[in-house]
Design a protein around this motif. Structure first.
Motif, PDB file in Angstrom:
ATOM      1  N   GLY A 299      33.669  39.851  45.576  1.00  0.00           N
ATOM      2  CA  GLY A 299      32.698  40.928  45.726  1.00  0.00           C
ATOM      3  C   GLY A 299      32.948  42.125  44.856  1.00  0.00           C
ATOM      4  N   GLY A 300      33.537  41.939  43.674  1.00  0.00           N
ATOM      5  CA  GLY A 300      33.889  43.065  42.826  1.00  0.00           C
ATOM      6  C   GLY A 300      32.703  43.926  42.440  1.00  0.00           C
ATOM      7  N   ALA A 301      31.646  43.305  41.905  1.00  0.00           N
ATOM      8  CA  ALA A 301      30.490  44.068  41.451  1.00  0.00           C
ATOM      9  C   ALA A 301      29.826  44.795  42.615  1.00  0.00           C
ATOM     10  N   GLY A 302      29.642  44.106  43.742  1.00  0.00           N
ATOM     11  CA  GLY A 302      29.031  44.733  44.909  1.00  0.00           C
ATOM     12  C   GLY A 302      29.863  45.876  45.449  1.00  0.00           C
ATOM     13  N   LEU A 303      31.166  45.747  45.391  1.00  0.00           N
ATOM     14  CA  LEU A 303      32.068  46.793  45.847  1.00  0.00           C
ATOM     15  C   LEU A 303      31.817  48.092  45.082  1.00  0.00           C
ATOM     16  N   PHE A 304      31.677  47.997  43.778  1.00  0.00           N
ATOM     17  CA  PHE A 304      31.463  49.188  42.968  1.00  0.00           C
ATOM     18  C   PHE A 304      30.034  49.708  43.093  1.00  0.00           C
ATOM     19  N   GLU A 305      29.096  48.822  43.283  1.00  0.00           N
ATOM     20  CA  GLU A 305      27.715  49.270  43.514  1.00  0.00           C
ATOM     21  C   GLU A 305      27.642  50.112  44.784  1.00  0.00           C
ATOM     22  N   ARG A 306      28.322  49.679  45.827  1.00  0.00           N
ATOM     23  CA  ARG A 306      28.310  50.432  47.078  1.00  0.00           C
ATOM     24  C   ARG A 306      28.978  51.792  46.916  1.00  0.00           C
ATOM     25  N   ALA A 307      29.935  51.885  45.998  1.00  0.00           N
ATOM     26  CA  ALA A 307      30.587  53.163  45.732  1.00  0.00           C
ATOM     27  C   ALA A 307      29.803  53.997  44.714  1.00  0.00           C
ATOM     28  N   ARG A 308      28.618  53.507  44.309  1.00  0.00           N
ATOM     29  CA  ARG A 308      27.681  54.225  43.435  1.00  0.00           C
ATOM     30  C   ARG A 308      28.152  54.289  41.983  1.00  0.00           C
ATOM     31  N   PHE A 309      28.865  53.266  41.552  1.00  0.00           N
ATOM     32  CA  PHE A 309      29.115  53.093  40.119  1.00  0.00           C
ATOM     33  C   PHE A 309      27.876  52.450  39.502  1.00  0.00           C
ATOM     34  N   VAL A 310      27.689  52.664  38.205  1.00  0.00           N
ATOM     35  CA  VAL A 310      26.580  52.040  37.484  1.00  0.00           C
ATOM     36  C   VAL A 310      27.140  51.281  36.287  1.00  0.00           C
ATOM     37  N   ALA A 311      26.461  50.208  35.898  1.00  0.00           N
ATOM     38  CA  ALA A 311      26.911  49.392  34.768  1.00  0.00           C
ATOM     39  C   ALA A 311      26.710  50.153  33.461  1.00  0.00           C
ATOM     40  N   ALA A 312      27.731  50.124  32.599  1.00  0.00           N
ATOM     41  CA  ALA A 312      27.655  50.810  31.309  1.00  0.00           C
ATOM     42  C   ALA A 312      27.543  49.831  30.144  1.00  0.00           C
ATOM     43  N   ARG A 313      28.325  48.761  30.160  1.00  0.00           N
ATOM     44  CA  ARG A 313      28.233  47.756  29.101  1.00  0.00           C
ATOM     45  C   ARG A 313      28.867  46.463  29.590  1.00  0.00           C
ATOM     46  N   ARG A 314      28.532  45.373  28.889  1.00  0.00           N
ATOM     47  CA  ARG A 314      29.035  44.068  29.291  1.00  0.00           C
ATOM     48  C   ARG A 314      29.960  43.493  28.217  1.00  0.00           C
ATOM     49  N   PHE A 315      30.983  42.784  28.669  1.00  0.00           N
ATOM     50  CA  PHE A 315      31.937  42.127  27.792  1.00  0.00           C
ATOM     51  C   PHE A 315      31.882  40.627  28.020  1.00  0.00           C
ATOM     52  N   VAL A 316      32.165  39.886  26.972  1.00  0.00           N
ATOM     53  CA  VAL A 316      32.168  38.428  27.051  1.00  0.00           C
ATOM     54  C   VAL A 316      33.584  37.932  26.784  1.00  0.00           C
ATOM     55  N   ARG A 317      34.039  37.017  27.623  1.00  0.00           N
ATOM     56  CA  ARG A 317      35.300  36.325  27.359  1.00  0.00           C
ATOM     57  C   ARG A 317      34.960  34.977  26.722  1.00  0.00           C
ATOM     58  N   TRP A 318      35.366  34.845  25.480  1.00  0.00           N
ATOM     59  CA  TRP A 318      35.177  33.605  24.727  1.00  0.00           C
ATOM     60  C   TRP A 318      36.475  32.819  24.766  1.00  0.00           C
ATOM     61  N   ALA A 319      36.381  31.510  24.838  1.00  0.00           N
ATOM     62  CA  ALA A 319      37.582  30.699  24.914  1.00  0.00           C
ATOM     63  C   ALA A 319      37.469  29.468  24.025  1.00  0.00           C
TER      64      ALA A 319
END
Length: 322
Positions: A299-319
């Motif tokens: 629940g990482g993303a939901g945890l921060f949404e509930r604390a009123r964080f907003v998304a700033a940018r996205r990263f990709v993990r390439w393998a």
């Protein structure tokens, strides 16, 4: 293969300022909000699990560093040894084959480092880059990398909308101190045991990456089962003065946030985040931030949404699995 008038050699610790200059030149185009001092880059160059002599490569145009790659291996590895390939190219030298040369050299170096340290494990070479950087996806795909995970940087402006601190019954908040410093590392390792791609951090890795010049002990906390009891969760904050100098924004970055498996779903992480947000605001910080694994099962993303964080940018993990 690039055939221009560049000089190629491994990175050394003496390249800290040149590395900072290159990364800051990249920032003017890539716009990631990441600004470096020579002290920041030196910390990466002295990483005990980066073998500069065997597993790095730098391209110089005269005295100017215009591209680099370096490999970071992990001291412990089980079934899969995930090796990190980091690097970048000066905006003025992109689309000229420098990046291809560096990635190819990086994969070769990753294989050599892997064979030296964890030959019995499978090898995965990871590249972690912001989605917005032009040309990265094309470059790594051409070398056989595929996207395997997505992460988000989330931010909180530290205005009036700060969540209330609700500490779960039976637990107490405890700030960092020299006496409990060992509990921070132990709790991080216990909490991250089942996180994707994570490995236990050794003490020297912890000191290099966490408790260095960016560490903010006054904004780092444990949540413990009563006074002297076992720790349930941990939060560690870092700040980069290079960002403050160039942007004027003091950012409290929550680098480590974790809850032991047996204490999950009780509000441990929420309490730590809320307490750290209020502490950062009281200390005069302008913003708080964190990096969140978008695919985490906890629940990482939901945890921060509930604390009123907003998304700033996205990263990709390439393998690239070798």
């Amino acid at each position: 293969m690039f055939e221009g008038p560049l000089t190629w050699r491994p990175l050394t610790r003496e390249d800290a300022q040149a590395s900072a200059d290159l990364l800051n030149a990249m920032e003017t185009v890539d716009g990631l909000g990441e600004n470096y001092t020579a002290q920041d880059t030196l910390q990466e160059l002295i990483d005990p699990y980066t073998d500069l002599e065997r597993a790095s490569l730098a391209a110089f145009d005269g005295d100017v560093l215009v591209g680099f790659m370096k490999i970071q291996f992990k001291p412990p590895a089980e079934e899969v040894h995930r090796v990190f390939l980091d690097g970048g190219v000066h905006p003025g030298y992109r689309r000229r084959g420098v990046g291809t040369t560096l990635v190819e050299a990086g994969v070769t170096a990753a294989k050599a480092v892997h064979a030296r340290h964890h030959p019995a494990s499978r090898l995965a070479v990871d590249v972690h880059k912001a989605e917005q950087i032009a040309g990265v996806a094309e470059l790594v795909r051409s070398q056989g990398f595929v996207p395997v995970r997505y992460f988000q940087r989330v931010e909180h402006p530290l205005g009036d909308a700060l969540p209330a601190v609700v500490v779960p019954e039976g637990l107490v908040l405890e700030p960092w101190s020299p006496e409990n410093a060992g509990d921070f590392l132990a709790t991080r390792n216990a909490a991250y045991r089942d996180h994707w791609g994570a490995a236990p951090m050794t003490l020297d890795a912890w000191q290099n990456k966490i408790t260095n010049h960016t560490f903010r002990p006054e904004l780092s906390f444990l949540l413990r089962h009563g006074t002297g009891g076992a720790a349930a969760g941990v939060l560690v904050t870092l700040t980069w003065e290079g960002d403050v100098a160039l942007t004027g924004i003091r950012d409290a970055h929550f680098m480590v946030i974790g809850t032991r498996r047996e204490d999950r779903n009780r509000g441990v992480a929420s309490a730590l985040i809320a307490h750290a947000l209020r502490g950062a605001a009281a200390e005069g910080y302008d913003r708080a931030s964190a990096n969140v694994d978008s695919s985490r099962p906890f629940g990482g993303a939901g945890l921060f949404e509930r604390a009123r964080f907003v998304a700033a940018r996205r990263f990709v993990r390439w393998a690239l699995e070798v």
